[in-house]
Design a protein around this motif. Structure first.
Motif, PDB file in Angstrom:
ATOM      1  N   MET A   1       0.786  -1.152  -0.014  1.00 15.63           N
ATOM      2  CA  MET A   1      -0.122   0.075  -0.032  1.00 15.63           C
ATOM      3  C   MET A   1       1.007   1.038   0.182  1.00 15.63           C
ATOM      4  O   MET A   1       1.892   1.315   0.533  1.00 15.63           O
ATOM      5  CB  MET A   1      -0.835   0.091   1.375  1.00 15.63           C
ATOM      6  CG  MET A   1      -1.841  -1.150   1.484  1.00 15.63           C
ATOM      7  SD  MET A   1      -2.903  -0.837   2.865  1.00 15.63           S
ATOM      8  CE  MET A   1      -4.059   0.421   2.108  1.00 15.63           C
ATOM      9  N   ILE A   2       0.230   2.230  -0.641  1.00 18.85           N
ATOM     10  CA  ILE A   2       0.993   3.574  -0.630  1.00 18.85           C
ATOM     11  C   ILE A   2       0.134   4.605   0.324  1.00 18.85           C
ATOM     12  O   ILE A   2      -1.012   4.389   0.382  1.00 18.85           O
ATOM     13  CB  ILE A   2       1.057   4.115  -1.907  1.00 18.85           C
ATOM     14  CG1 ILE A   2       1.804   3.442  -3.010  1.00 18.85           C
ATOM     15  CG2 ILE A   2       1.666   5.894  -2.044  1.00 18.85           C
ATOM     16  CD1 ILE A   2       3.167   2.999  -2.669  1.00 18.85           C
ATOM     17  N   LEU A   3       0.921   4.950   1.546  1.00 19.93           N
ATOM     18  CA  LEU A   3       0.609   5.800   2.265  1.00 19.93           C
ATOM     19  C   LEU A   3       1.086   7.404   2.440  1.00 19.93           C
ATOM     20  O   LEU A   3       2.296   7.114   1.753  1.00 19.93           O
ATOM     21  CB  LEU A   3       0.708   5.129   3.797  1.00 19.93           C
ATOM     22  CG  LEU A   3      -0.149   3.744   4.071  1.00 19.93           C
ATOM     23  CD1 LEU A   3       0.351   3.613   5.745  1.00 19.93           C
ATOM     24  CD2 LEU A   3      -1.454   3.850   3.886  1.00 19.93           C
ATOM     25  N   ARG A   4       0.541   8.137   2.929  1.00 19.63           N
ATOM     26  CA  ARG A   4       0.939   9.488   3.013  1.00 19.63           C
ATOM     27  C   ARG A   4       1.032   9.821   4.362  1.00 19.63           C
ATOM     28  O   ARG A   4       0.109   9.859   5.355  1.00 19.63           O
ATOM     29  CB  ARG A   4      -0.121  10.277   2.410  1.00 19.63           C
ATOM     30  CG  ARG A   4       0.638  11.675   2.124  1.00 19.63           C
ATOM     31  CD  ARG A   4      -0.544  12.629   1.488  1.00 19.63           C
ATOM     32  NE  ARG A   4      -0.746  12.073  -0.024  1.00 19.63           N
ATOM     33  CZ  ARG A   4       0.032  12.495  -1.071  1.00 19.63           C
ATOM     34  NH1 ARG A   4       0.969  13.138  -1.120  1.00 19.63           N
ATOM     35  NH2 ARG A   4      -0.563  12.151  -2.468  1.00 19.63           N
ATOM     36  N   ASP A  14       3.658  -2.274   3.847  1.00 17.82           N
ATOM     37  CA  ASP A  14       2.892  -3.766   3.962  1.00 17.82           C
ATOM     38  C   ASP A  14       2.610  -4.317   5.140  1.00 17.82           C
ATOM     39  O   ASP A  14       3.674  -4.665   5.892  1.00 17.82           O
ATOM     40  CB  ASP A  14       4.053  -4.593   3.000  1.00 17.82           C
ATOM     41  CG  ASP A  14       3.328  -6.027   2.989  1.00 17.82           C
ATOM     42  OD1 ASP A  14       2.319  -6.418   3.015  1.00 17.82           O
ATOM     43  OD2 ASP A  14       4.265  -6.906   2.334  1.00 17.82           O
ATOM     44  N   PRO A  15       1.397  -4.357   5.393  1.00 16.58           N
ATOM     45  CA  PRO A  15       1.063  -4.821   6.994  1.00 16.58           C
ATOM     46  C   PRO A  15       1.231  -6.348   7.077  1.00 16.58           C
ATOM     47  O   PRO A  15       0.941  -6.733   8.200  1.00 16.58           O
ATOM     48  CB  PRO A  15      -0.446  -4.384   7.037  1.00 16.58           C
ATOM     49  CG  PRO A  15      -0.731  -4.339   5.778  1.00 16.58           C
ATOM     50  CD  PRO A  15       0.127  -3.651   4.838  1.00 16.58           C
ATOM     51  N   LEU A  20      -5.155  -6.254   8.274  1.00 14.11           N
ATOM     52  CA  LEU A  20      -4.445  -5.143   8.851  1.00 14.11           C
ATOM     53  C   LEU A  20      -4.435  -3.932   7.883  1.00 14.11           C
ATOM     54  O   LEU A  20      -4.132  -2.747   8.081  1.00 14.11           O
ATOM     55  CB  LEU A  20      -3.173  -5.490   9.194  1.00 14.11           C
ATOM     56  CG  LEU A  20      -3.124  -6.690  10.392  1.00 14.11           C
ATOM     57  CD1 LEU A  20      -1.706  -6.899  10.791  1.00 14.11           C
ATOM     58  CD2 LEU A  20      -3.802  -6.133  11.328  1.00 14.11           C
ATOM     59  N   GLU A  21      -4.803  -4.027   6.507  1.00 13.97           N
ATOM     60  CA  GLU A  21      -4.849  -3.106   5.531  1.00 13.97           C
ATOM     61  C   GLU A  21      -5.883  -2.411   5.863  1.00 13.97           C
ATOM     62  O   GLU A  21      -6.076  -1.083   5.518  1.00 13.97           O
ATOM     63  CB  GLU A  21      -5.007  -3.683   4.090  1.00 13.97           C
ATOM     64  CG  GLU A  21      -3.725  -4.170   3.571  1.00 13.97           C
ATOM     65  CD  GLU A  21      -3.552  -4.967   1.972  1.00 13.97           C
ATOM     66  OE1 GLU A  21      -4.716  -4.527   1.375  1.00 13.97           O
ATOM     67  OE2 GLU A  21      -2.743  -5.380   1.646  1.00 13.97           O
ATOM     68  N   TRP A 169       9.478  -1.422  12.209  1.00 16.96           N
ATOM     69  CA  TRP A 169       8.918  -0.167  11.654  1.00 16.96           C
ATOM     70  C   TRP A 169       7.963  -0.574  10.559  1.00 16.96           C
ATOM     71  O   TRP A 169       7.915  -1.772   9.929  1.00 16.96           O
ATOM     72  CB  TRP A 169      10.136   0.718  10.946  1.00 16.96           C
ATOM     73  CG  TRP A 169      11.479   0.715  11.756  1.00 16.96           C
ATOM     74  CD1 TRP A 169      12.502   0.118  11.389  1.00 16.96           C
ATOM     75  CD2 TRP A 169      11.581   1.387  12.925  1.00 16.96           C
ATOM     76  NE1 TRP A 169      13.587   0.326  12.195  1.00 16.96           N
ATOM     77  CE2 TRP A 169      12.969   1.298  13.250  1.00 16.96           C
ATOM     78  CE3 TRP A 169      10.796   2.327  13.609  1.00 16.96           C
ATOM     79  CZ2 TRP A 169      13.445   1.852  14.603  1.00 16.96           C
ATOM     80  CZ3 TRP A 169      11.338   2.811  14.627  1.00 16.96           C
ATOM     81  CH2 TRP A 169      12.583   2.711  15.011  1.00 16.96           C
ATOM     82  N   CYS A 170       7.061   0.413  10.513  1.00 14.18           N
ATOM     83  CA  CYS A 170       5.794   0.137   9.676  1.00 14.18           C
ATOM     84  C   CYS A 170       6.651   0.168   8.288  1.00 14.18           C
ATOM     85  O   CYS A 170       6.197  -0.755   7.156  1.00 14.18           O
ATOM     86  CB  CYS A 170       4.817   1.208   9.621  1.00 14.18           C
ATOM     87  SG  CYS A 170       5.678   2.945   9.396  1.00 14.18           S
ATOM     88  N   SER A 171       7.659   0.892   8.082  1.00 14.59           N
ATOM     89  CA  SER A 171       8.224   1.103   6.728  1.00 14.59           C
ATOM     90  C   SER A 171       9.453   1.573   7.283  1.00 14.59           C
ATOM     91  O   SER A 171       9.923   2.521   7.641  1.00 14.59           O
ATOM     92  CB  SER A 171       7.460   2.095   5.786  1.00 14.59           C
ATOM     93  OG  SER A 171       8.287   2.330   4.540  1.00 14.59           O
TER      94      SER A 171
END
Length: 192
Positions: A1-4, A14-15, A20-21, A169-171
């Protein structure tokens, strides 16, 4: 997924699980301010960004959007409880189980050999599919690897599917990088 991020920077997240998405769309309590599920079109837009691609034809009603928020909040609380080593609340598990009890989306193989969906689906079927994924996650081999990002102001939930099981980390390109920059500044300040 692309988050801001809150600064507007885009990053990949990527959860590790479909369910979790859904937790990126808002949440209970203080996370209500991040709510993005207001209309059927909002829920359909989330589906288009999810790993359910290609997107099934959906007929979503407003009551199903409200059910999606209720389910998402229960999942968020259950997943963060599991990440903290605490048993999820019975009420949250009841919501997840009730949602999973409906018939799910029905996948099929299309003429091109790719996954497709058999018919126009309801929001209830969509939520049942996501809830069944939640049941699999919360009871499966990775249940002990559900994590909350270690970033200072980040509360994203993911499942650590890495071989060593040490993802923090989430990312790495977002929270991981911020941590490295902060640590470097602290080391420079100590020497300076």
């Amino acid at each position: 997924m692309i988050l801001r991020s809150h600064t507007g920077a885009k990053y990949r997240f990527d959860p590790g699980a479909l369910c979790l998405e859904l937790t990126t769309t808002g949440g209970p309590g203080e996370f209500r301010r991040f709510e993005v599920l207001h209309t059927p079109a909002d829920l359909a837009a989330w589906v288009a960004r999810s790993r359910l691609s290609p997107t099934p034809d959906l007929d979503i009603r407003q009551v199903e959007v409200e059910a999606a928020r209720t389910f998402r909040d229960a999942l968020f609380r259950a997943a963060t409880a599991r990440a903290s080593g605490v048993e999820p609340q019975r009420g949250d598990l009841d919501v997840i189980n009730r949602t999973a009890g409906h018939p799910p989306l029905t996948p099929a193989i299309g003429p091109d050999g790719q996954r497709t969906w058999t018919a126009t689906a309801t929001g209830t079927q969509l939520l049942a599919t996501v809830a069944r994924d939640a049941v699999d996650l919360l009871t499966g081999e990775y249940a002990h690897r559900i994590r909350v990002c270690s970033g200072e102001r980040c509360h994203l939930v993911y499942v650590d599917t890495s071989r060593p099981g040490r993802r923090r980390w989430c990312s790495m390109e977002h929270c991981g990088n911020q941590h490295k920059v902060r640590a470097l500044r602290e080391r420079r300040d100590e020497k300076g």
